[in-house]
Write a protein that holds these residues in place. Structure first.
Motif, PDB file in Angstrom:
ATOM      1  N   ARG A  85      40.185  45.103  38.270  1.00 17.84           N
ATOM      2  CA  ARG A  85      39.697  44.384  39.564  1.00 17.84           C
ATOM      3  C   ARG A  85      39.409  45.434  40.755  1.00 17.84           C
ATOM      4  O   ARG A  85      38.232  45.106  41.284  1.00 17.84           O
ATOM      5  CB  ARG A  85      40.919  43.424  39.964  1.00 17.84           C
ATOM      6  CG  ARG A  85      40.514  42.725  41.357  1.00 17.84           C
ATOM      7  CD  ARG A  85      41.835  41.886  41.959  1.00 17.84           C
ATOM      8  NE  ARG A  85      42.394  40.981  41.059  1.00 17.84           N
ATOM      9  CZ  ARG A  85      43.189  40.200  41.183  1.00 17.84           C
ATOM     10  NH1 ARG A  85      44.203  40.485  41.958  1.00 17.84           N
ATOM     11  NH2 ARG A  85      43.709  39.273  40.182  1.00 17.84           N
ATOM     12  N   VAL A  86      40.005  46.266  40.728  1.00 15.28           N
ATOM     13  CA  VAL A  86      39.752  47.476  41.866  1.00 15.28           C
ATOM     14  C   VAL A  86      38.602  48.054  41.487  1.00 15.28           C
ATOM     15  O   VAL A  86      37.715  48.351  42.573  1.00 15.28           O
ATOM     16  CB  VAL A  86      40.988  48.455  42.005  1.00 15.28           C
ATOM     17  CG1 VAL A  86      40.705  49.442  42.923  1.00 15.28           C
ATOM     18  CG2 VAL A  86      42.024  47.532  42.638  1.00 15.28           C
ATOM     19  N   LEU A  87      38.277  48.373  40.285  1.00 17.23           N
ATOM     20  CA  LEU A  87      37.005  49.012  39.852  1.00 17.23           C
ATOM     21  C   LEU A  87      35.657  48.286  40.158  1.00 17.23           C
ATOM     22  O   LEU A  87      34.876  48.494  40.502  1.00 17.23           O
ATOM     23  CB  LEU A  87      37.048  49.260  38.454  1.00 17.23           C
ATOM     24  CG  LEU A  87      35.748  49.823  37.771  1.00 17.23           C
ATOM     25  CD1 LEU A  87      35.268  51.044  38.391  1.00 17.23           C
ATOM     26  CD2 LEU A  87      35.940  49.796  36.113  1.00 17.23           C
ATOM     27  N   ALA A  88      35.949  46.725  39.926  1.00 17.75           N
ATOM     28  CA  ALA A  88      34.766  45.834  40.202  1.00 17.75           C
ATOM     29  C   ALA A  88      34.741  45.899  41.711  1.00 17.75           C
ATOM     30  O   ALA A  88      33.535  45.865  42.007  1.00 17.75           O
ATOM     31  CB  ALA A  88      35.090  44.473  39.788  1.00 17.75           C
ATOM     32  N   ILE A  89      35.746  45.821  42.398  1.00 18.50           N
ATOM     33  CA  ILE A  89      35.536  45.585  44.110  1.00 18.50           C
ATOM     34  C   ILE A  89      34.832  46.757  44.273  1.00 18.50           C
ATOM     35  O   ILE A  89      33.903  46.807  45.233  1.00 18.50           O
ATOM     36  CB  ILE A  89      36.668  45.480  44.719  1.00 18.50           C
ATOM     37  CG1 ILE A  89      37.400  43.931  44.292  1.00 18.50           C
ATOM     38  CG2 ILE A  89      36.688  45.440  46.063  1.00 18.50           C
ATOM     39  CD1 ILE A  89      38.609  43.704  44.729  1.00 18.50           C
ATOM     40  N   GLY A  90      35.250  47.950  43.917  1.00 20.40           N
ATOM     41  CA  GLY A  90      34.739  49.129  44.372  1.00 20.40           C
ATOM     42  C   GLY A  90      33.303  49.427  43.902  1.00 20.40           C
ATOM     43  O   GLY A  90      32.502  49.675  44.837  1.00 20.40           O
ATOM     44  N   LEU A  91      32.708  48.887  42.838  1.00 24.43           N
ATOM     45  CA  LEU A  91      31.261  49.155  42.413  1.00 24.43           C
ATOM     46  C   LEU A  91      30.588  47.896  43.106  1.00 24.43           C
ATOM     47  O   LEU A  91      29.451  48.417  43.416  1.00 24.43           O
ATOM     48  CB  LEU A  91      31.338  48.678  40.909  1.00 24.43           C
ATOM     49  CG  LEU A  91      31.833  49.748  39.829  1.00 24.43           C
ATOM     50  CD1 LEU A  91      31.873  49.173  38.541  1.00 24.43           C
ATOM     51  CD2 LEU A  91      30.557  51.099  39.840  1.00 24.43           C
ATOM     52  N   ALA A  92      31.078  46.816  43.464  1.00 26.12           N
ATOM     53  CA  ALA A  92      30.199  45.824  44.331  1.00 26.12           C
ATOM     54  C   ALA A  92      30.040  46.495  45.789  1.00 26.12           C
ATOM     55  O   ALA A  92      28.972  46.461  46.573  1.00 26.12           O
ATOM     56  CB  ALA A  92      31.036  44.562  44.404  1.00 26.12           C
TER      57      ALA A  92
END
Length: 495
Positions: A85-92
Motif C-alpha cells: 500500500r505504501v509503495l503504491a501511494i508513493g508511486l502515485a
C-alpha cells in the motif's frame, strides 16, 4: 487486479517471484533515476523556469532534502500500514509530482514539486526493498535479489545522466520530468497487477513524536549541509541549522529510550550487522553522490562536451555497475562478505585515485573511461554487500524500517560528502584561478575532490574487517547458547 494474498512464511513460485522482483527493482530504478536525471540539464532548467543561482541549486536540493529526511518515516509507515500500500501511494505521489514539475511555470512550483517527488521517493525506496526481502529468504536467492538491487541502483544514477542529456537536447528539459512520471505510472500499474498483498503488516502504533523529531533533525542537517555548498561553513544559517540538528538528534535519542513503540527500536541493532552496515553505507554514500556530481561537470566544463555526450560518457560506468552487481553474490560465497566488501571499496578507491590525475587538456579515453569502469565495479559490489549487512538478522516486522534506515544513511552520508567535497573543490578552484586558466583551476578542484574521495574509501575498506570482527564476536556468543534458544537466521556470511 490484485493477486491472492500470500500466507506468512510462504513464497510465490519462482517465476512469479522473478516478475515481482523486476517490478520492485523498477521502482528503485525510478527513484535513483530522478536523483541524477536533472544534473546535466540544470542550465536549461534555469533558463526555462527563470531560476536564480540559488533556485537552480534547490532543484536538486529540494528532492534530496525531502527524500533523506523522510526515509525513516516512510520505512516505518510501510511496516505498519502495509508495504504494498505504501509503495503504491508513493508511486502515485511521485508520478503526480513529476508531472507538476514538468508543467511548472514558476520557480516556486518547480521546487515544491521536486520536494513532493522526494516525499514519494521516501515511501517507495524502503517499501520496495522490504517487499523484495520478503520474497527471498536468507540464502543464495536473497543474494541474487540484492545483486539485482545493486545493479538498478547504480545504473539508475548513471542512466539518469544519459537520459537527461538525450531528452534535454531532443525535446527540452520538461520531458525529463514527464518521462519520470510515465515511468512511475507504468511501475504503479505493474505493482497493482503483479505484487501480491502480503499478510506481514506489523502490529503497533506509529511513533509520532519520535518521527517528527528525527524528521526535523534530518531536515535541519541536510538543509545546513546543502546550503553550506554555496554559503560556506561559517554562514550563520548553516551553523544554526547544524546546531539545531545536533540538539534534535540528542532529543530523539532520549525520546526513543522511553517509548514502547519507538521509531528505531533497540531490537533493530540487537542482532545481525545493522549498525556496521549502516555506518559503512554512510561512508560509501559520502562519495557516491559526489561522483555523479563532479564527473559530468568535468566532461562539460573542461572537456567541452554537450549534455548528450556527457550522458553517453556514463554508459561504461553503468555497464560496469551491472556487471559488478551480478558478480557480488558469487564473490561473497567464494571469499566471504567481509573480504568482498574490502576488495570492492579498494577497487573503487583505486578508480577515484586514477580520476585524481585528470588534466585540463585530457581526453575521455585517456582520463575517464578506465577509472569509470573500476569505480562502477567497486561501487556496485560494495553497495550489494552493505545492503545485505544492513538488513542482516532484522526481525521481519522491522524490514521496512531497516530499508528506510540504510537508505537514510546513504542519503545523509551523500549530503555530507557532497557539501564537504564541493566546498573543498570550490576553495581549491578559487585559489588556483589566481595563476591558472579557468579550465585548469576547475580541474584542480575536481582532482582534489576525487583524491579525498579515494582516501575516504580506503579508510572505509580498512574499517570494514574491524567492524566484522566485533560482530563475529557477538554471533560467536550466540552460537554457544543452548539449543533450546532459537537462532535468528542470517542474511549473509561474513568473513
Amino acid at each position: 487486479m490484485d493477486l491472492p494474498r500470500t500466507q506468512p512464511g510462504r513464497t510465490p513460485p519462482a517465476a512469479r517471484r522473478s516478475a515481482v522482483l523486476a517490478v520492485l527493482a523498477a521502482a528503485q530504478f525510478t527513484v535513483m533515476l530522478a536523483t541524477s536525471i536533472v544534473n546535466v540539464a540544470l542550465p536549461q532548467i534555469r533558463a526555462g523556469a527563470g531560476l536564480s543561482d540559488s533556485g537552480t541549486t534547490w532543484v536538486v536540493n529540494a528532492y534530496s532534502l525531502a527524500f533523506g529526511a523522510l526515509l525513516l518515516a516512510g520505512g516505518r509507515a510501510a511496516d505498519l500500514l502495509g508495504r504494498r500500500r505504501v509503495l503504491a501511494i508513493g508511486l502515485a505521489l511521485f508520478a503526480a509530482a513529476s508531472l507538476a514539475a514538468g508543467a511548472a511555470a514558476s520557480p516556486g512550483v518547480l521546487i515544491a514539486a521536486r520536494a513532493v517527488q522526494g516525499l514519494g521517493a521516501a515511501a517507495i525506496a524502503p517499501a520496495a526493498l522490504a517487499l523484495a526481502m520478503d520474497l527471498f529468504p536468507p540464502g543464495p536467492g536473497r543474494g541474487k535479489a540484492l545483486g539485482v538491487w545493486g545493479a538498478v541502483s547504480g545504473a539508475g544514477g548513471a542512466v539518469g545522466v544519459l537520459l537527461g542529456g538525450v531528452l534535454t537536447q531532443a525535446w527540452g528539459w520538461a520531458w525529463i520530468f514527464h518521462s519520470v512520471a510515465l515511468g512511475a505510472a507504468l511501475v504503479l500499474t505493474a505493482v497493482a497487477a503483479l505484487v501480491p498483498r502480503t499478510a506481514g503488516r506489523t502490529a503497533g502504533r506509529f511513533d509520532l513524536l519520535g518521527t517528527a523529531t528525527v524528521t526535523l533533525a534530518l531536515t535541519c542537517l541536510v538543509w545546513g549541509l546543502t546550503t553550506a555548498r554555496g554559503a560556506g561553513w561559517t554562514d550563520g544559517r548553516v551553523l544554526g541549522a547544524l546546531v539545531a540538528a545536533a540538539a534534535l538528534l540528542a532529543a530523539f535519542a532520549v525520546i526513543e529510550l522511553r517509548r514502547p513503540n519507538a521509531l528505531i527500536p533497540p531490537r533493530l541493532f540487537a542482532t545481525g550487522r545493522v549498525a556496521a552496515g549502516n555506518l559503512l553505507m554512510a561512508l560509501l554514500g559520502s562519495v557516491w553522490i559526489a561522483l555523479f556530481f563532479f564527473l559530468p561537470l568535468y566532461q562539460q566544463q573542461v572537456l567541452g562536451y554537450d549534455a548528450l555526450a556527457a550522458g553517453a560518457g556514463q554508459l561504461p560506468l553503468a555497464a560496469a555497475n551491472m556487471l559488478g552487481s551480478a558478480l557480488a553474490p558469487r564473490l561473497s560465497r567464494r571469499i566471504g562478505a567481509t573480504a568482498t566488501v574490502t576488495a570492492a571499496l579498494l577497487t573503487e578507491a583505486a578508480g577515484l585515485l586514477w580520476l585524481s590525475r585528470l588534466s585540463a587538456d585530457g581526453t575521455y579515453l585517456a582520463d575517464v573511461l578506465g577509472p569509470s569502469i573500476l569505480v562502477g565495479l567497486g561501487l556496485s559490489v560494495a553497495f550489494v554487500q552493505l545492503t545485505a549487512l544492513a538488513v542482516d538478522g532484522v526481525p521481519p516486522q522491522d524490514a521496512g524500517l531497516a530499508g528506510g534506515l540504510v537508505n537514510t544513511t546513504r542519503q545523509v552520508g551523500g549530503a555530507i560528502g557532497l557539501a564537504a567535497l564541493a566546498t573543498l573543490a570550490g576553495s581549491v578552484t578559487t585559489h588556483a584561478a589566481v595563476h591558472q586558466s579557468y579550465e585548469e583551476a576547475l580541474t584542480a578542484g575536481y582532482r582534489t575532490a576525487f583524491a579525498v574521495s579515494s582516501a575516504i574509501l580506503t579508510a572505509t575498506a580498512l574499517l570494514a574487517p574491524l567492524l566484522s570482527r566485533r560482530t563475529d564476536a557477538r554471533t560467536a556468543t550466540a552460537r554457544t547458547r543452548p539449543a533450546s534458544h532459537p537462532r535468528i537466521p542470517r542474511t549473509t556470511r561474513i568473513g
